[in-house]
Design a protein around this motif. Structure first.
Motif, PDB file in Angstrom:
ATOM      1  N   SER A 287       0.819  -1.216   0.000  1.00  0.00           N
ATOM      2  CA  SER A 287       0.000   0.000   0.000  1.00  0.00           C
ATOM      3  C   SER A 287       0.852   1.265   0.000  1.00  0.00           C
ATOM      4  O   SER A 287       0.381   2.339  -0.392  1.00  0.00           O
ATOM      5  CB  SER A 287      -0.938   0.003   1.207  1.00  0.00           C
ATOM      6  N   LEU A 288       2.108   1.155   0.432  1.00  0.00           N
ATOM      7  CA  LEU A 288       2.998   2.317   0.494  1.00  0.00           C
ATOM      8  C   LEU A 288       3.845   2.474  -0.760  1.00  0.00           C
ATOM      9  O   LEU A 288       4.465   3.520  -0.958  1.00  0.00           O
ATOM     10  CB  LEU A 288       3.918   2.214   1.718  1.00  0.00           C
ATOM     11  N   CYS A 289       3.890   1.449  -1.614  1.00  0.00           N
ATOM     12  CA  CYS A 289       4.693   1.511  -2.842  1.00  0.00           C
ATOM     13  C   CYS A 289       3.812   2.027  -3.975  1.00  0.00           C
ATOM     14  O   CYS A 289       3.135   1.250  -4.652  1.00  0.00           O
ATOM     15  CB  CYS A 289       5.258   0.135  -3.176  1.00  0.00           C
ATOM     16  N   THR A 290       3.822   3.306  -4.172  1.00  0.00           N
ATOM     17  CA  THR A 290       2.924   3.918  -5.155  1.00  0.00           C
ATOM     18  C   THR A 290       3.565   4.120  -6.520  1.00  0.00           C
ATOM     19  O   THR A 290       2.881   4.464  -7.478  1.00  0.00           O
ATOM     20  CB  THR A 290       2.424   5.269  -4.630  1.00  0.00           C
ATOM     21  N   THR A 291       4.877   3.905  -6.627  1.00  0.00           N
ATOM     22  CA  THR A 291       5.564   4.072  -7.905  1.00  0.00           C
ATOM     23  C   THR A 291       6.553   2.930  -8.106  1.00  0.00           C
ATOM     24  O   THR A 291       6.968   2.255  -7.154  1.00  0.00           O
ATOM     25  CB  THR A 291       6.332   5.400  -7.978  1.00  0.00           C
ATOM     26  N   LEU A 292       6.965   2.733  -9.352  1.00  0.00           N
ATOM     27  CA  LEU A 292       7.947   1.699  -9.663  1.00  0.00           C
ATOM     28  C   LEU A 292       9.294   2.030  -9.033  1.00  0.00           C
ATOM     29  O   LEU A 292      10.021   1.128  -8.591  1.00  0.00           O
ATOM     30  CB  LEU A 292       8.080   1.551 -11.180  1.00  0.00           C
ATOM     31  N   ASP A 293       9.642   3.313  -8.984  1.00  0.00           N
ATOM     32  CA  ASP A 293      10.910   3.698  -8.362  1.00  0.00           C
ATOM     33  C   ASP A 293      10.949   3.294  -6.897  1.00  0.00           C
ATOM     34  O   ASP A 293      11.983   2.821  -6.400  1.00  0.00           O
ATOM     35  CB  ASP A 293      11.119   5.213  -8.493  1.00  0.00           C
TER      36      ASP A 293
END
Length: 582
Positions: free
Chosen positions: A224-230
């Motif tokens: 839920s905290l990983c909103t981007t590929l970076d």
């Protein structure tokens, strides 16, 4: 890939460990994976369904496994050699065990404060986790009660968990001293997330899953905290096989559908009988708009697990999109008898009433689903769609906004807001929301068509931008064929007849291949007949004009006029066996 027996032993221990700590959803997830590992001897798996062992489900699964033989291209790559993570031992003293049993019993009865009180003064890691977790759940329960008291079951509220400060103080001290276990780190990460410290929460959750990788709840919070590929690529994760499950889910959330599908296929080499993986594969196909493939997988899932509730709301969305009324009716009846007060059941029944055109009843069931789970994203978005059908614009906007608050990556909610503001004639607002939606789902032609329509509308009049959007839509395999026709029309209005002819020809070829006719079909023939005559391509002009004779509108007379002109100008047309009488 690690051995099946190793995975089986790890999962058995994880089911017990997670259940003892009250993490029941993670425990059930691990148990589902456990039974999804194919026995070494195929005949050792009991067959209770009365069908032959090699059902269509198995054929589909083995087909997926075969597809996984090709090397994966996921980013970041998951390796083929996995690290071994030691299983932690329990640290509950014999003298404290009775208190722990009392606390766990109170926790299971939802007497959270009593459970926390029963473990006061206990310093074991297992006891500390359950005490703090019970206190956290007590705070969440009170927060929910305050929200309902102040704003109603679906209202907004600024209520917060009053126990966060106390729990953070204790867990941060234990973290600094290095006397906190992986479950304590998981709870610490949740507390930091709730307080808005996302970066710190991310670091703590990574530490938790590296220490104890079998806690799927921790992976879910990390996701839920990983909103981007970076952000995903920056995570320093150990190469345990649980990492592949996380990456597959992360790719799905980040709309990297091919990478997600490839990762799940690789996992099927061990978890060949996993219904969870098959449900996820079906969800990927649904997001790729491969509805037939997704429907087949869900049908087989219901055959092998007829009382399954997880992911069945997605199945109902597929049936709704395909207008499979009888199948959706059967599914709604089944979930109603299984557990009518599950959020998924309410959502499925709501889809059933929506397909029947009973939008008020549909909203009623969506609201019931949200009373059971206020953060049920799909229900907010779909309820917004129902309000659109009911022409209740303020309610639709509120529903879409609530969906975005839960998950800012829900492109359907952004698209819904764009539709609402376009209906109200507020094109600048509509364009903003459409662009947000297209950024999240760049391969959806409908979103680019919507943006293009806004650009060419009267308040903006930006035709060049509209053309660029329609081109993006055409590149995304616009199934409805809107983009090609609109590109042809716009180029015609701009006087760029060569470009207009190119797109009219493409649109005509598409309609011919689909055996479809209509106003756009006649328009394309009409334009191409006139264009080819004007540039001296008389044979093509004759071809299009002749085809146009089958129409019934005024274009038929124009086609006759074109053919008469061609006959008068070129003597070789004199032998045409065509009735040109007015």
């Amino acid at each position: 890939m690690t051995s099946k027996e190793s995975c089986r032993n790890e999962l058995r221990h994880a089911v017990r460990q997670l259940s003892e700590r009250g993490l029941y959803s993670a425990s059930k997830w691990a148990a589902e994976l456990l039974v999804g590992i194919e026995p070494e001897t195929p005949s050792s798996r009991p067959c209770t369904s009365g069908v032959t062992p090699l059902s269509s489900t198995m054929r589909h699964r083995f087909r997926a496994i075969a597809a996984a033989e090709s090397p994966a291209t996921s980013t970041p790559p998951a390796g083929v050699s996995y690290v071994s993570t030691p299983i932690p031992a329990d640290d509950v003293d014999h003298d404290d065990y009775d208190s722990y049993l009392l606390a766990k019993s109170c926790f299971d009865c939802r007497e959270y404060r009593r459970a926390s009180h029963a473990l006061r003064g206990k310093t074991g890691k297992k006891a500390v986790f359950l005490r703090c977790y019970a206190l956290y759940m007590a705070g969440e329960k009170r927060k929910e009660e305050e929200t309902i008291e102040l704003e109603g079951p679906l209202g907004k509220s600024n209520s917060v968990n009053a126990e966060l400060v106390t729990i953070e103080r204790e867990l941060s001290s234990l973290h600094r001293n290095g006397s906190i276990d992986s479950f304590g780190l998981y709870l610490y990460g949740i507390v930091l997330r709730d307080k808005g410290c996302s970066s710190q929460a991310l670091s703590v959750l990574v530490e938790s899953v590296n220490s104890y990788p079998w806690n799927w709840s921790a992976w879910t919070e990390l996701l839920s905290l990983c909103t981007t590929l970076d952000m995903l690529e920056s995570l320093n994760l150990k190469n345990h096989w649980m990492k592949d499950f996380f990456l597959a889910s992360a790719f799905l959330e980040l709309k990297m559908f091919e990478e997600s599908l490839e990762t799940y296929k690789r996992l099927l080499t061990i978890f060949r009988l996993s219904d969870y993986i098959q449900a996820q594969v079906a969800t990927v196909h649904y997001n790729l708009r491969e509805l037939d493939e997704a429907e087949v997988i869900f049908e087989e899932l219901l055959h092998t697990d007829p009382y399954r509730m997880e992911s069945m709301d997605t199945y109902s969305n597929i049936l709704y999109a395909k207008e499979s009324f009888s199948t959706l009716s059967f599914l709604a009846h089944r979930v109603f008898l299984t557990d009518k007060y599950r959020p998924e059941s309410c959502c499925i029944i709501a889809n059933y009433y929506s397909l029947k055109g009973q939008h008020e009843k549909s909203v009623l069931y969506f609201r019931r689903a949200l009373k059971l789970n206020r953060k049920y994203l799909s229900a907010w978005t779909l309820m917004g769609h129902e309000y659109v059908e009911m022409k209740n614009t303020p309610a639709a906007i509120d529903a879409y906004r609530r969906a975005i608050e839960i998950n800012p990556r829900d492109y359907r909610a952004w698209y819904g807001l764009g539709q609402m503001y376009e209906m109200m004639g507020m094109m600048f607002y509509a364009l903003y929301y459409y662009s947000k939606s297209a950024a999240l789902q760049p391969n959806d032609a409908r979103l680019w068509n919507a943006m293009a329509h806004c650009y060419e509308s009267a308040p903006l009049g930006r035709i060049e931008e509209a053309i660029r959007c329609y081109k993006r839509s055409a590149d995304c395999n616009d199934a409805e064929g809107i983009a090609l026709h609109e590109l042809a029309r716009l180029y015609g209005e701009l006087g760029q007849t060569d470009q207009a002819a190119v797109y009219y020809k493409k649109d005509l070829d598409r309609m011919d291949s689909e055996e479809r006719q209509g106003p756009n079909y006649v328009e394309a023939l009409f334009f191409l007949a006139k264009y080819c005559k004007s540039v001296g391509r008389y044979e093509e002009a004759e071809h299009y004009a002749t085809r146009l004779l089958d129409s019934t509108g005024p274009e038929k007379e124009t086609a006759k006029s074109i053919l008469r002109g061609l006959r008068a100008s070129h003597s070789d047309f004199g032998s045409m066996d065509i009735d040109l009488a007015p």
